[in-house]
Scaffold this motif. Structure first.
Motif, PDB file in Angstrom:
ATOM      1  N   ALA A   1      12.806  11.227  12.989  1.00  0.00           N
ATOM      2  CA  ALA A   1      11.912  11.916  13.907  1.00  0.00           C
ATOM      3  C   ALA A   1      11.711  13.383  13.548  1.00  0.00           C
ATOM      4  O   ALA A   1      10.805  14.031  14.074  1.00  0.00           O
ATOM      5  CB  ALA A   1      12.461  11.809  15.327  1.00  0.00           C
ATOM      6  N   GLY A   2      12.559  13.905  12.658  1.00  0.00           N
ATOM      7  CA  GLY A   2      12.451  15.306  12.285  1.00  0.00           C
ATOM      8  C   GLY A   2      12.887  16.251  13.383  1.00  0.00           C
ATOM      9  O   GLY A   2      12.398  17.383  13.473  1.00  0.00           O
TER      10      GLY A   2
ATOM     11  N   VAL B   1      19.961   5.810  24.106  1.00  0.00           N
ATOM     12  CA  VAL B   1      19.897   6.913  23.147  1.00  0.00           C
ATOM     13  C   VAL B   1      18.839   6.630  22.080  1.00  0.00           C
ATOM     14  O   VAL B   1      17.977   7.473  21.794  1.00  0.00           O
ATOM     15  CB  VAL B   1      21.271   7.159  22.506  1.00  0.00           C
ATOM     16  N   CYS B   2      18.881   5.453  21.486  1.00  0.00           N
ATOM     17  CA  CYS B   2      17.924   5.110  20.430  1.00  0.00           C
ATOM     18  C   CYS B   2      16.500   5.047  20.968  1.00  0.00           C
ATOM     19  O   CYS B   2      15.560   5.543  20.341  1.00  0.00           O
ATOM     20  CB  CYS B   2      18.308   3.781  19.785  1.00  0.00           C
TER      21      CYS B   2
ATOM     22  N   ALA C   1      13.305   7.576  19.941  1.00  0.00           N
ATOM     23  CA  ALA C   1      12.045   7.004  19.447  1.00  0.00           C
ATOM     24  C   ALA C   1      10.856   7.492  20.255  1.00  0.00           C
ATOM     25  O   ALA C   1       9.776   7.728  19.704  1.00  0.00           O
ATOM     26  CB  ALA C   1      12.121   5.484  19.478  1.00  0.00           C
ATOM     27  N   GLN C   2      11.037   7.670  21.549  1.00  0.00           N
ATOM     28  CA  GLN C   2       9.933   8.115  22.387  1.00  0.00           C
ATOM     29  C   GLN C   2       9.506   9.556  22.092  1.00  0.00           C
ATOM     30  O   GLN C   2       8.400   9.959  22.472  1.00  0.00           O
ATOM     31  CB  GLN C   2      10.318   8.003  23.860  1.00  0.00           C
ATOM     32  N   GLN C   3      10.371  10.314  21.423  1.00  0.00           N
ATOM     33  CA  GLN C   3      10.057  11.708  21.121  1.00  0.00           C
ATOM     34  C   GLN C   3       9.237  11.871  19.845  1.00  0.00           C
ATOM     35  O   GLN C   3       8.817  12.974  19.513  1.00  0.00           O
ATOM     36  CB  GLN C   3      11.350  12.532  20.976  1.00  0.00           C
TER      37      GLN C   3
ATOM     38  N   TYR D   1       8.198   0.760  11.530  1.00  0.00           N
ATOM     39  CA  TYR D   1       9.641   0.978  11.652  1.00  0.00           C
ATOM     40  C   TYR D   1       9.969   1.672  12.966  1.00  0.00           C
ATOM     41  O   TYR D   1       9.257   2.587  13.395  1.00  0.00           O
ATOM     42  CB  TYR D   1      10.081   1.838  10.473  1.00  0.00           C
ATOM     43  N   GLY D   2      11.067   1.236  13.607  1.00  0.00           N
ATOM     44  CA  GLY D   2      11.427   1.837  14.883  1.00  0.00           C
ATOM     45  C   GLY D   2      12.910   1.780  15.166  1.00  0.00           C
ATOM     46  O   GLY D   2      13.728   1.471  14.300  1.00  0.00           O
ATOM     47  N   ALA D   3      13.247   2.088  16.406  1.00  0.00           N
ATOM     48  CA  ALA D   3      14.639   2.209  16.815  1.00  0.00           C
ATOM     49  C   ALA D   3      15.418   0.907  16.623  1.00  0.00           C
ATOM     50  O   ALA D   3      16.581   0.921  16.218  1.00  0.00           O
ATOM     51  CB  ALA D   3      14.710   2.650  18.276  1.00  0.00           C
ATOM     52  N   ALA D   4      14.780  -0.213  16.915  1.00  0.00           N
ATOM     53  CA  ALA D   4      15.467  -1.498  16.778  1.00  0.00           C
ATOM     54  C   ALA D   4      15.867  -1.763  15.329  1.00  0.00           C
ATOM     55  O   ALA D   4      16.923  -2.333  15.059  1.00  0.00           O
ATOM     56  CB  ALA D   4      14.586  -2.630  17.298  1.00  0.00           C
ATOM     57  N   ASP D   5      15.028  -1.327  14.402  1.00  0.00           N
ATOM     58  CA  ASP D   5      15.335  -1.517  12.985  1.00  0.00           C
ATOM     59  C   ASP D   5      16.557  -0.689  12.577  1.00  0.00           C
ATOM     60  O   ASP D   5      17.397  -1.156  11.799  1.00  0.00           O
ATOM     61  CB  ASP D   5      14.132  -1.126  12.126  1.00  0.00           C
TER      62      ASP D   5
END
Length: 207
Positions: A34-35, A82-83, A87-89, A159-163
């Motif tokens: 997310a940087g 947390v994950c 991801a939402q940010q 790609y996302g948090a679940a990955d």
């Protein structure tokens, strides 16, 4: 991708409490993806002390990782939350639709309950009979994941948090010598090649 710092600095606005190689690797990866500027505070789970010697239970009374201190001071402690919150940010990580968000939560919950918890028993049981039973159960659950993996990612087109969390589970499987379907091995290797993943592994001494 913005570097994540290991020491407090003026640019850092998030704080992740982590233990190397544990499930907290997933939010560590996601912060880098997310940087987000973040401080990384290493925790010794056995002593419940940070690397600086502080009592970690004063941060998280439950004593386990991860814990994420947000810029506004609020704290999250459960990995699914947390994950998902990290991801939402991020426009790159946030699910594109409401359905993909729900699918992400489904996979995060599955990894946390159906894989993570059995793995903890697998790693620490003194019973070979129980380990053998858990081995078979975990293999079957990974087969279920492989059957659902329709594309390159679990919960949508990107790609996302679940990955990130599933990668950690697959990494544990490899470290334990537990075979997974070829499709999941290839999926794990694709994720592991990502720059953010490599940076997180190197920081935690897991590369």
């Amino acid at each position: 991708m913005t570097p994540v710092s290991s020491a407090r600095g003026p640019a850092a606005t998030w704080t992740l409490y982590f233990a190397p190689g544990t499930c907290s690797l997933a939010p560590h990866i996601l912060l880098r993806e997310a940087g987000l500027h973040a401080d990384l505070v290493e925790v010794d789970i056995a002593s419940r002390r940070t690397a600086a010697g502080d009592n970690y239970t004063q941060v998280n009374p439950r004593g386990y990782v991860p814990a994420l201190r947000c810029p506004d001071g609020r704290l999250l402690t459960e990995n699914v939350a947390v994950c998902d919150w990290i991801a939402q940010q991020s426009p790159q990580l946030a699910p594109a639709t409401a359905w993909e968000r729900t699918s992400q939560l489904e996979w995060l919950a599955f990894a946390s309950t159906e894989l993570h918890k059995p793995f903890i028993r697998y790693f620490f049981t003194g019973s070979e009979a129980e380990r053998s039973e858990l081995d078979a159960s975990l293999r079957e659950r990974f087969v279920q994941v492989a059957r659902r993996l329709a594309g390159e990612h679990l919960a949508g087109a990107r790609y996302g948090a679940a990955d990130a969390l599933m990668y950690v589970m697959l990494r544990w499987a490899r470290n334990a010598g537990l075979a997974v379907p070829d499709t999941l091995a290839a999926y794990r290797d694709r994720i592991e090649a990502r720059a953010a993943v490599q940076a997180a592994l190197q920081h935690e001494g897991q590369a």
